[in-house]
Motif scaffolding. Structure first.
Motif, PDB file in Angstrom:
ATOM      1  N   SER A 316       0.891  -1.257   0.114  1.00 20.16           N
ATOM      2  CA  SER A 316       0.018   0.093   0.008  1.00 20.16           C
ATOM      3  C   SER A 316       0.785   1.340  -0.025  1.00 20.16           C
ATOM      4  CB  SER A 316      -0.840  -0.081   1.217  1.00 20.16           C
ATOM      5  OG  SER A 316      -1.502   1.154   1.373  1.00 20.16           O
ATOM      6  N   ALA A 317       0.458   2.230  -0.849  1.00 21.06           N
ATOM      7  CA  ALA A 317       1.101   3.447  -0.668  1.00 21.06           C
ATOM      8  C   ALA A 317       0.587   4.150   0.649  1.00 21.06           C
ATOM      9  CB  ALA A 317       0.654   4.458  -1.869  1.00 21.06           C
ATOM     10  N   GLU A 318       1.372   5.358   0.985  1.00 23.93           N
ATOM     11  CA  GLU A 318       1.365   5.975   2.089  1.00 23.93           C
ATOM     12  C   GLU A 318       1.145   7.396   2.090  1.00 23.93           C
ATOM     13  OE1 GLU A 318       3.775   4.765   5.285  1.00 23.93           O
ATOM     14  OE2 GLU A 318       4.784   3.497   3.936  1.00 23.93           O
ATOM     15  N   GLN A 319       0.785   8.218   2.758  1.00 18.38           N
ATOM     16  CA  GLN A 319       0.819   9.579   2.904  1.00 18.38           C
ATOM     17  C   GLN A 319       0.149  10.366   1.838  1.00 18.38           C
ATOM     18  OE1 GLN A 319       4.924  10.414   4.787  1.00 18.38           O
ATOM     19  NE2 GLN A 319       5.077   8.459   4.356  1.00 18.38           N
ATOM     20  N   GLY A 320       0.838  11.526   1.443  1.00 22.85           N
ATOM     21  CA  GLY A 320       0.303  12.189   0.226  1.00 22.85           C
ATOM     22  C   GLY A 320       0.398  11.791  -1.296  1.00 22.85           C
ATOM     23  N   LEU A 321      -0.084  12.437  -2.046  1.00 19.61           N
ATOM     24  CA  LEU A 321      -0.105  12.142  -3.764  1.00 19.61           C
ATOM     25  C   LEU A 321       1.457  11.982  -4.137  1.00 19.61           C
ATOM     26  CD1 LEU A 321      -2.160  11.360  -5.805  1.00 19.61           C
ATOM     27  CD2 LEU A 321      -1.615  13.640  -6.709  1.00 19.61           C
ATOM     28  N   GLY A 322       2.235  13.052  -3.884  1.00 19.29           N
ATOM     29  CA  GLY A 322       3.284  13.060  -4.283  1.00 19.29           C
ATOM     30  C   GLY A 322       4.412  11.969  -3.710  1.00 19.29           C
ATOM     31  N   GLY A 345       1.389  -6.981  -5.730  1.00 21.02           N
ATOM     32  CA  GLY A 345       0.188  -5.992  -5.518  1.00 21.02           C
ATOM     33  C   GLY A 345       0.342  -4.560  -5.231  1.00 21.02           C
ATOM     34  N   ILE A 346      -0.334  -3.804  -5.699  1.00 23.11           N
ATOM     35  CA  ILE A 346      -0.067  -2.175  -5.367  1.00 23.11           C
ATOM     36  C   ILE A 346      -1.431  -1.474  -5.150  1.00 23.11           C
ATOM     37  CG2 ILE A 346       1.200  -0.231  -6.250  1.00 23.11           C
ATOM     38  CD1 ILE A 346       2.809  -1.719  -8.243  1.00 23.11           C
ATOM     39  N   GLY A 347      -1.544  -0.923  -4.220  1.00 22.53           N
ATOM     40  CA  GLY A 347      -2.760  -0.005  -3.838  1.00 22.53           C
ATOM     41  C   GLY A 347      -2.152   1.374  -3.528  1.00 22.53           C
ATOM     42  N   ASP A 362       3.123  -6.089 -15.016  1.00 19.56           N
ATOM     43  CA  ASP A 362       2.993  -7.355 -14.496  1.00 19.56           C
ATOM     44  C   ASP A 362       2.454  -7.258 -13.160  1.00 19.56           C
ATOM     45  OD1 ASP A 362       3.855  -8.370 -16.929  1.00 19.56           O
ATOM     46  OD2 ASP A 362       5.906  -8.124 -16.080  1.00 19.56           O
ATOM     47  N   CYS A 363       1.987  -6.327 -12.568  1.00 16.98           N
ATOM     48  CA  CYS A 363       1.503  -6.194 -11.050  1.00 16.98           C
ATOM     49  C   CYS A 363       0.062  -5.986 -11.017  1.00 16.98           C
ATOM     50  CB  CYS A 363       2.200  -5.150 -10.168  1.00 16.98           C
ATOM     51  SG  CYS A 363       3.998  -5.109 -10.126  1.00 16.98           S
ATOM     52  N   THR A 364      -0.496  -6.434 -10.027  1.00 18.54           N
ATOM     53  CA  THR A 364      -1.925  -6.029  -9.603  1.00 18.54           C
ATOM     54  C   THR A 364      -1.848  -4.661  -9.191  1.00 18.54           C
ATOM     55  OG1 THR A 364      -2.580  -8.267  -9.425  1.00 18.54           O
ATOM     56  CG2 THR A 364      -4.000  -6.436  -8.650  1.00 18.54           C
ATOM     57  N   GLY A 388      -6.954 -14.128   0.848  1.00 14.59           N
ATOM     58  CA  GLY A 388      -6.185 -15.387   1.138  1.00 14.59           C
ATOM     59  C   GLY A 388      -5.167 -15.962   0.245  1.00 14.59           C
ATOM     60  N   SER A 389      -5.115 -15.108  -0.932  1.00 14.69           N
ATOM     61  CA  SER A 389      -4.199 -15.640  -2.058  1.00 14.69           C
ATOM     62  C   SER A 389      -2.656 -14.766  -1.765  1.00 14.69           C
ATOM     63  CB  SER A 389      -4.627 -15.270  -3.446  1.00 14.69           C
ATOM     64  OG  SER A 389      -4.985 -13.919  -3.672  1.00 14.69           O
ATOM     65  N   TRP A 390      -2.798 -13.660  -0.938  1.00 16.10           N
ATOM     66  CA  TRP A 390      -1.525 -13.083  -0.623  1.00 16.10           C
ATOM     67  C   TRP A 390      -1.159 -13.570   0.518  1.00 16.10           C
ATOM     68  CZ3 TRP A 390      -0.404  -9.474  -4.252  1.00 16.10           C
ATOM     69  CH2 TRP A 390      -1.502  -9.239  -4.906  1.00 16.10           C
TER      70      TRP A 390
END
Length: 590
Positions: A316-322, A345-347, A362-364, A388-390
């Motif tokens: 997961s990304a965190e903090q602000g957009l930049g 995977g990337i959020g 190649d990432c989700t 469950g797949s992670w």
């Protein structure tokens, strides 16, 4: 009976993380020993025996730090007598301490309606409203308290803090001058006037007031913290850390502790000491505070002892957009270590999904959604249906010590966005049709105006030195409302072209293509400059000196082609503008 709200009925989206602030410098605690003594005295006047017994027990729970059970007893008292101001007051404190600030403010307001003569409820309301950024409301309540307690130093400090946050710096100074005249040896008042001067951008003068606070109380935690930040901005990193060290054990509120630890991190990172810097930077998660984010992921959190090869890791990304973009430069290292038998995977923020998906095909890639629920910050990922797949999840910055332990580690993976080639060609054709001049994008501000942020951005007036340069076609890339600045530019005969048919704030995929069509982009380190830099565009950043993201270098090592132009202080950006003008002439016109 009046409905007693115990949680947020409507989840409220959060804005991006702002700048580090020393717990807003607001004084007082609704559950301090002095406050509880006043409540005990107040409950002694209750005639309803059942209510009295329940509230006495609740206050005993408070003294033990048991806010939940104390709140439950206050609720029982309200079922006996829903018009008990003391019961509403006790419940408000319980909800505030549990982090449910919106419910707390409703309870405080109810208590004040029932007992309008109790100015201390208004004072508690003012502090809580300030924490919720309801500055007009906070000002109203502090003024209400001061009407019955003139020149009360705590309330005067708090009122000045509100005015500072509203950018009424002259008003804040006027309040503090009156307060200091009445209490000339109060260190918090000297500290407060330092914060106002600092908001004006005059860091060195602010340091004088912080030293005055420390003269009256060498152990003053806010004074030590703030003076440490001044020393960091002046490049005196070792001395800064000494003041942070002195402040840390004296802070009691967890938010103060975390902001101080983050300032310690920045003092190391600005000097280029990445090992110590990343260690202190762990404080960014702000555990056990209302600002801590709970990630709704039903998998274990990754730690450095867990193997990565062949694993399915969600990040997961965190903090602000930049920040989401800047720290995204770590992902290629992670993908390489996970290897072809694993998966990443990337959020990220919803507007960034197309850019990250193109950059990491190649990432989700999914979007995150962040809400406030019952006083907690919660981040969810609606598109992930089966956790469950992670194997594990991580936050982007978790990998900083692993992949960026020294400056040399930054030479890899500095370009990771891949704008649509057709859109890049489209924008190049549009720009070429304007004229044959070099095309230089320009930004000058953040969309968020705030007393603690504004000094990091040079005013538009200062950019005239650059924008009046003949031989350059400047392109307006500034998102948000720019009509006033564009009107001013037209009146001055400045040629700044605004691209049509693109939402510069929301259409970030097409924005990256537009940036790729340019020769260079000038501005502060904001979302747009990060997007362009991640695509490999030449970026020149106007910045205050000793910014931590430079990591002790003269550039942004996170990206491939960046250059920093440093201002020694926020009061004078002219040397930066002149240096940028000279650099443009040398790069594009000679």
């Amino acid at each position: 009976m009046t409905a007693i709200p115990l949680g947020a009925e409507n989840a409220v989206p959060l804005v991006g993380a702002g700048l580090v602030d020393p717990a807003s410098q607001i004084l007082g605690d609704s559950a301090s020993s002095e406050s509880l003594k006043r409540l005990i005295s107040s409950t002694d006047r209750i005639k309803q025996i059942d209510t009295l017994i329940l509230l006495k027990e609740a206050l005993v729970m408070f003294k033990r730090g048991n806010w939940i059970q104390g709140g439950e007893l206050a609720l029982k008292a309200l079922h006996v007598d829903e018009k008990s101001a003391q019961a509403w007051h006790v419940l408000a404190i319980a909800r505030e301490k549990a982090g449910d600030l919106k419910t707390a403010i409703t309870c405080f307001e109810t208590a004040l309606r029932i007992s309008p003569e109790d100015a201390y409820i208004a004072n508690d309301l003012g502090r809580l409203a300030f924490r919720l950024s309801l500055n007009d409301l906070a000002q109203k309540f502090f003024l209400h308290f001061l009407a019955s307690h003139p020149n009360h130093p705590e309330a005067m400090n708090n009122l000045a803090s509100v005015l500072r946050e509203k950018n009424d710096l002259d008003g804040a100074i006027e309040v503090l001058q009156t307060a200091i005249a009445a209490h000339p040896e109060d260190p918090q008042l000297w500290n407060a006037i330092g914060t106002v001067i600092n908001a004006r951008g005059d860091t060195e003068t602010a340091g004088i007031f912080y030293r005055e606070a420390l003269k009256f109380d060498p152990d003053h935690c806010h004074g030590n913290y703030n003076y440490g930040n001044v020393l960091t901005s002046l490049g005196q990193f070792e001395d800064a850390r000494r003041y942070f060290d002195h402040a840390l054990p004296r802070f009691t509120d967890p938010m103060n502790v975390y902001t101080c630890k983050l300032s310690m991190a920045f003092a190391y990172l600005a000097e280029g000491d990445l090992k110590n810097g990343w260690t202190w930077y762990r404080a960014r998660t702000k555990e056990n505070t209302p600002e801590h984010t709970v990630y709704m992921v039903q998998r274990p959190r990754w730690d450095s002892d867990m193997p990565l090869e062949g694993k399915r890791i969600f990040v997961s990304a965190e903090q602000g957009l930049g920040d989401e973009i800047m720290f995204g430069s770590l992902l290629p290292d992670l993908i390489r270590e996970v290897g072809p038998s694993g998966h990443v995977g990337i959020g990220v923020e919803k507007r960034l999904v197309p850019l990250f998906q193109k950059g990491f095909p190649d990432c989700t890639v999914v979007h995150h959604h962040t809400v406030k629920h019952q006083g907690h910050t919660v981040r969810i990922f609606p598109d992930i249906k089966d956790w469950g797949s992670w194997d594990a999840y991580a936050l982007m910055c978790d990998f900083l010590p692993r992949y960026r332990s020294k400056i040399e580690d930054f030479t890899q993976h500095q370009t990771f966005f891949r704008p649509d080639p057709e859109r890049v060609a489209y924008w190049k054709a549009i720009l070429s049709g304007l004229n044959d001049k070099p095309k230089v994008g320009v930004l000058w501000k953040s969309a968020i105006s705030h007393s603690r942020r504004n000094r990091y951005y040079s005013p538009f007036d200062d950019w005239k030195e650059v924008l009046s340069l003949d031989g350059i076609q400047f392109i307006n890339l500034q998102y948000g409302d720019t009509e006033a600045e564009m009107e001013e530019a037209r009146n001055l005969g400045l040629d700044i072209w605004t691209p049509p048919g693109i939402d510069l704030k929301n259409d970030l995929d097409d924005l990256s293509a537009l940036c790729m069509a340019m020769n260079c982009i000038l501005g502060p380190a904001n979302a747009t400059s990060n997007i362009a830099a991640a695509a490999g565009v030449k970026i020149w950043i106007a910045s205050l000196a000793n910014t931590w993201i430079s990591l002790g270098t003269g550039r942004l090592p996170w990206y491939a082609d960046t250059r920093l132009f440093f201002a020694d202080n926020a009061l004078d950006w002219q040397p930066v503008m002149q240096a940028m003008r000279d650099a443009l002439i040398e790069e594009f016109l000679n």
